[in-house]
Design a protein around this motif. Sequence first.
Motif, PDB file in Angstrom:
ATOM      1  N   PRO A  96      85.164  42.309  17.275  1.00  0.00           N
ATOM      2  CA  PRO A  96      84.206  42.205  18.381  1.00  0.00           C
ATOM      3  C   PRO A  96      82.770  42.324  17.869  1.00  0.00           C
ATOM      4  CG  PRO A  96      85.979  43.727  18.917  1.00  0.00           C
ATOM      5  CD  PRO A  96      86.112  43.417  17.462  1.00  0.00           C
ATOM      6  N   VAL A  97      81.872  41.572  18.484  1.00  0.00           N
ATOM      7  CA  VAL A  97      80.458  41.582  18.100  1.00  0.00           C
ATOM      8  C   VAL A  97      79.616  41.798  19.345  1.00  0.00           C
ATOM      9  CG1 VAL A  97      80.770  40.139  16.061  1.00  0.00           C
ATOM     10  CG2 VAL A  97      80.391  39.059  18.291  1.00  0.00           C
ATOM     11  N   PRO A  98      78.348  42.212  19.180  1.00  0.00           N
ATOM     12  CA  PRO A  98      77.480  42.420  20.352  1.00  0.00           C
ATOM     13  C   PRO A  98      77.353  41.147  21.187  1.00  0.00           C
ATOM     14  CG  PRO A  98      76.485  43.361  18.387  1.00  0.00           C
ATOM     15  CD  PRO A  98      77.673  42.578  17.926  1.00  0.00           C
ATOM     16  N   GLN A  99      77.143  41.342  22.496  1.00  0.00           N
ATOM     17  CA  GLN A  99      77.157  40.222  23.429  1.00  0.00           C
ATOM     18  C   GLN A  99      75.805  40.024  24.128  1.00  0.00           C
ATOM     19  OE1 GLN A  99      80.185  38.100  24.059  1.00  0.00           O
ATOM     20  NE2 GLN A  99      80.146  39.036  22.007  1.00  0.00           N
ATOM     21  N   GLU A 100      75.521  38.773  24.439  1.00  0.00           N
ATOM     22  CA  GLU A 100      74.388  38.393  25.285  1.00  0.00           C
ATOM     23  C   GLU A 100      74.888  37.282  26.196  1.00  0.00           C
ATOM     24  OE1 GLU A 100      71.932  37.643  27.519  1.00  0.00           O
ATOM     25  OE2 GLU A 100      70.923  39.092  26.206  1.00  0.00           O
ATOM     26  N   PRO A 101      75.224  37.613  27.460  1.00  0.00           N
ATOM     27  CA  PRO A 101      75.844  36.615  28.339  1.00  0.00           C
ATOM     28  C   PRO A 101      75.027  35.344  28.493  1.00  0.00           C
ATOM     29  CG  PRO A 101      76.029  38.813  29.281  1.00  0.00           C
ATOM     30  CD  PRO A 101      75.133  38.942  28.087  1.00  0.00           C
ATOM     31  N   ARG A 102      73.699  35.445  28.478  1.00  0.00           N
ATOM     32  CA  ARG A 102      72.878  34.245  28.645  1.00  0.00           C
ATOM     33  C   ARG A 102      73.043  33.281  27.472  1.00  0.00           C
ATOM     34  NH1 ARG A 102      67.430  37.531  29.961  1.00  0.00           N
ATOM     35  NH2 ARG A 102      68.426  38.803  28.329  1.00  0.00           N
ATOM     36  N   GLN A 103      73.498  33.784  26.327  1.00  0.00           N
ATOM     37  CA  GLN A 103      73.710  32.949  25.151  1.00  0.00           C
ATOM     38  C   GLN A 103      75.148  32.446  25.039  1.00  0.00           C
ATOM     39  OE1 GLN A 103      71.636  31.603  23.265  1.00  0.00           O
ATOM     40  NE2 GLN A 103      70.180  32.968  22.252  1.00  0.00           N
ATOM     41  N   MET A 104      76.012  32.818  25.989  1.00  0.00           N
ATOM     42  CA  MET A 104      77.417  32.417  25.937  1.00  0.00           C
ATOM     43  C   MET A 104      78.063  32.842  24.613  1.00  0.00           C
ATOM     44  SD  MET A 104      77.744  30.868  28.851  1.00  0.00           S
ATOM     45  CE  MET A 104      76.798  29.999  30.105  1.00  0.00           C
ATOM     46  N   THR A 105      77.714  34.018  24.131  1.00  0.00           N
ATOM     47  CA  THR A 105      78.154  34.471  22.820  1.00  0.00           C
ATOM     48  C   THR A 105      79.664  34.552  22.707  1.00  0.00           C
ATOM     49  OG1 THR A 105      77.597  36.652  23.705  1.00  0.00           O
ATOM     50  CG2 THR A 105      76.136  35.769  22.035  1.00  0.00           C
ATOM     51  N   THR A 150      73.783  40.157  15.654  1.00  0.00           N
ATOM     52  CA  THR A 150      73.050  40.706  16.801  1.00  0.00           C
ATOM     53  C   THR A 150      72.476  39.559  17.620  1.00  0.00           C
ATOM     54  OG1 THR A 150      72.457  42.729  15.625  1.00  0.00           O
ATOM     55  CG2 THR A 150      71.099  42.129  17.518  1.00  0.00           C
ATOM     56  N   PRO A 151      72.818  39.449  18.899  1.00  0.00           N
ATOM     57  CA  PRO A 151      72.310  38.335  19.709  1.00  0.00           C
ATOM     58  C   PRO A 151      70.896  38.616  20.216  1.00  0.00           C
ATOM     59  CG  PRO A 151      73.734  39.697  21.029  1.00  0.00           C
ATOM     60  CD  PRO A 151      73.736  40.315  19.650  1.00  0.00           C
ATOM     61  N   PHE A 152      70.304  37.646  20.857  1.00  0.00           N
ATOM     62  CA  PHE A 152      68.928  37.747  21.334  1.00  0.00           C
ATOM     63  C   PHE A 152      68.769  36.807  22.510  1.00  0.00           C
ATOM     64  CE2 PHE A 152      69.489  34.887  17.778  1.00  0.00           C
ATOM     65  CZ  PHE A 152      69.099  33.676  18.328  1.00  0.00           C
ATOM     66  N   LEU A 160      64.738  40.747  15.048  1.00  0.00           N
ATOM     67  CA  LEU A 160      64.816  40.639  13.595  1.00  0.00           C
ATOM     68  C   LEU A 160      66.220  41.007  13.140  1.00  0.00           C
ATOM     69  CD1 LEU A 160      62.142  41.776  11.072  1.00  0.00           C
ATOM     70  CD2 LEU A 160      64.497  42.505  10.737  1.00  0.00           C
ATOM     71  N   VAL A 161      66.827  40.106  12.345  1.00  0.00           N
ATOM     72  CA  VAL A 161      68.232  40.239  11.961  1.00  0.00           C
ATOM     73  C   VAL A 161      68.370  40.063  10.457  1.00  0.00           C
ATOM     74  CG1 VAL A 161      70.557  39.255  12.251  1.00  0.00           C
ATOM     75  CG2 VAL A 161      69.008  39.368  14.204  1.00  0.00           C
ATOM     76  N   THR A 162      69.307  40.799   9.879  1.00  0.00           N
ATOM     77  CA  THR A 162      69.694  40.628   8.471  1.00  0.00           C
ATOM     78  C   THR A 162      71.181  40.289   8.419  1.00  0.00           C
ATOM     79  OG1 THR A 162      68.022  42.162   7.673  1.00  0.00           O
ATOM     80  CG2 THR A 162      69.912  41.809   6.249  1.00  0.00           C
ATOM     81  N   PRO A 163      71.584  39.293   7.565  1.00  0.00           N
ATOM     82  CA  PRO A 163      70.730  38.428   6.756  1.00  0.00           C
ATOM     83  C   PRO A 163      70.016  37.393   7.626  1.00  0.00           C
ATOM     84  CG  PRO A 163      72.982  38.522   5.874  1.00  0.00           C
ATOM     85  CD  PRO A 163      73.014  39.109   7.253  1.00  0.00           C
ATOM     86  N   ALA A 199      63.948  36.279  12.054  1.00  0.00           N
ATOM     87  CA  ALA A 199      63.678  36.704  13.424  1.00  0.00           C
ATOM     88  C   ALA A 199      63.891  35.536  14.370  1.00  0.00           C
ATOM     89  CB  ALA A 199      62.253  37.236  13.547  1.00  0.00           C
ATOM     90  N   TRP A 200      64.306  35.857  15.607  1.00  0.00           N
ATOM     91  CA  TRP A 200      64.763  34.828  16.530  1.00  0.00           C
ATOM     92  C   TRP A 200      64.363  35.132  17.965  1.00  0.00           C
ATOM     93  CZ3 TRP A 200      67.288  31.289  13.591  1.00  0.00           C
ATOM     94  CH2 TRP A 200      67.819  31.737  12.378  1.00  0.00           C
ATOM     95  N   THR A 201      64.141  34.077  18.724  1.00  0.00           N
ATOM     96  CA  THR A 201      64.244  34.104  20.177  1.00  0.00           C
ATOM     97  C   THR A 201      65.048  32.872  20.564  1.00  0.00           C
ATOM     98  OG1 THR A 201      62.304  32.751  20.685  1.00  0.00           O
ATOM     99  CG2 THR A 201      61.931  35.116  20.335  1.00  0.00           C
ATOM    100  N   ASN A 202      65.337  32.719  21.839  1.00  0.00           N
ATOM    101  CA  ASN A 202      66.086  31.533  22.261  1.00  0.00           C
ATOM    102  C   ASN A 202      65.250  30.256  22.168  1.00  0.00           C
ATOM    103  OD1 ASN A 202      64.499  32.538  24.444  1.00  0.00           O
ATOM    104  ND2 ASN A 202      65.642  31.249  25.862  1.00  0.00           N
TER     105      ASN A 202
END
Length: 700
Positions: free
Chosen positions: A367-376, A414-416, A422-425, A455-458
């Motif tokens: 399981p990984v972190p979720q962001e419903p708006r991203q349909m993760t 990590t979703p966004f 900011l995410v690694t890698p 680093a990311w945004t949608n």
Amino acid sequence: MSLAVTLPLSGAYAGDDHHAPPAGAYAGDDHGDDRGNDDGDSRVHQSSDCCTPASKNFPMVNANYGNTMYSKLRDINRHNASKLGGAWMLHVDGGAVSGSSQQATPVEVDGVIYVQSASQSISAVDARTGVVKWTYAGGGAIGIVRGVAVAQGRVFASLTGRRVVALDQSTGQQLWQITLNDSNFPGGTTPTALVYYDGLVYVGTGGGDAAYRGRAYALNATDGSIAWTFWGTAAPGTPGGDTWVGDSWKTGGAAPWMHPAVDPELNVVYWTFGNPFPVMDGSTRMGDNLYSDSIVAMDAHTGAYLWHFQTVKHDLWDADNTMAPVLMDLEVHGKHRKAVAVAGKTGYLYIFDRITGEPLQGVQYKPVPQEPRQMTSATQPIPNGEPFVPLCPDPSIEPSLRPVPNYVVGCLFTPFWDKTTLVTPGSAGAATWAAISFNPRTGLVYFGAALINGAWTNTGKYRPIGEYRNGGRIVAMDPVTNHLVWQKHTDWSLSTNGMLTTAGDLMFIGQPDGYLVAYDINNGREVWRFQTGAGVHTAPITYKIDGQQYVAVFAGGNSVPYASTPGDNLWAFKLGGTVPQAATPTPPTARQPITAAAVNGSAVGNKVLLGRTSATSAESTVNQNAVYPQNLVVPVGTMVTFVNPAGSTSNHCADSFFEHEFDSGVLLPGQTFSHAFNTAGEYFYNDCVWPHITGKIVVQ
């Protein structure tokens, strides 16, 4: 005879319903959480037809069909490598700097080197003297190319403008040229190195970072006509077609940026496919999005689908597979296994049985972190073993992973959404398109890696300005256990720098600062370095002429993950060579730079406008350069005023890092903050509300 034609992209789709996976094929689904394990003894088998070590010649990009980047030459070894010197150096384009990345690995056949430049030239060069035998001017736009295939008396190459060309090997005369176009799915590039096998030429497409449908081609070597096509995004009614919502597959990316591996014994070609599109916004492409971020095995002659494994489902992080697969024969738990491996931007090495697609060390869907708006995706596949880089931005492990303040900070997967995270890698971290080497003498896999955050945004992808990026590694991994055997820290990212290993117990890899470096393969001890005069991001090669072993490399700079000095320098080295090193170029900066021109503070009243790209522009919260002037130069003792203009609709601030010289706090529209700069230095700062917006004050 010269033939130039434009062909429609109407080759057969190779992933349709009547090409079902064979019995026992593993397709990377979630059926079961653990497959295999990671213990047991190992023994390396003799190389099969795919992976014959390079010896006198270096006949293909990455050495052989298996992309093993290994040569059995040993005259140059860890004991005498310090005596290497320049044999000759050639400016492939006459000293002209193309302004684009040089990513083409040379090949050498029967004493002739064939090298391709971003200028779209192809040159045949005497490998002993450096004298040019012929040059073909491909014309068209400057752009990324990665190397030629030499076979059947011909030189095959891809060019910008989606062109593929065949030249006479002896004269460079054009035999045919085709342009790959499709009115239904237009666009794309052809950056891949070419591979020739049994009458076919394999070429993949780039362009998956835009609204494009990626594809892998097999062309008939006789005239360039399309033999078959494998599409990177599965269409409705074909295997994987249900992993896209609506028409998102039509512009879904999934481009095969790199050339494939081929197993002639199995008659199978292995190809990696890149990220889906839109890259950062998954809200319009619900599903796993096959075959993005996948390795796919297909019949070498027909393109028929055999098996696949998706390393990242519903990718949001540009974690595409941009590395050519590597084939190897291993002994796992006392059984001979034909393996194929890919090192990923996720920081993991993925190793599969190349007949069935089974992960040899096992994989767990976690399981990984979720962001419903991203349909993760609810889970992601994690190989058993260990990662080869840190998976969180932890400066206690690597100083270069110190996160820039004010960002939301996360680890792998990590979703966004709209908050810059900011995410690694990062997308330039871990392993990208550099060649890796499998050495059958040691049974280990060797490659360079990067330690860089992203680093990311949608709506955007960012390399945080001001972050430290001077971190990399050389790693040696056991593909049977998927554990690190040893690692060596480097001051440069090496994720775009190809690795060569030899029977002389040496490993060669270039650096962005222009040095080609040789290491003892047993422990990573440096034994030699040579300054080439330009950033080295291609893979070194080695060959033998008249009893003399040579090492060669094409040094020409690159733009990813940071710009290095460009050039067109093709070098060859030998023991006792007398051509001196080039002048040391200016190395890339240790911190992600601001490229905006410096502005004298007196010209703008020592004021900085937050959220503005110019003195008269409207407010921006998207652009990294939305601070004006972005690069302000003032003398010691100057009072600088930071202004959130009254017309803004958003709050802004100016927060100095990592020096902590000043912090304005949150400024409402119309508010200002002033600070006196009494100490000379360079002060990066970002907007605590919109942290990707970054500026710099230079105090002199």
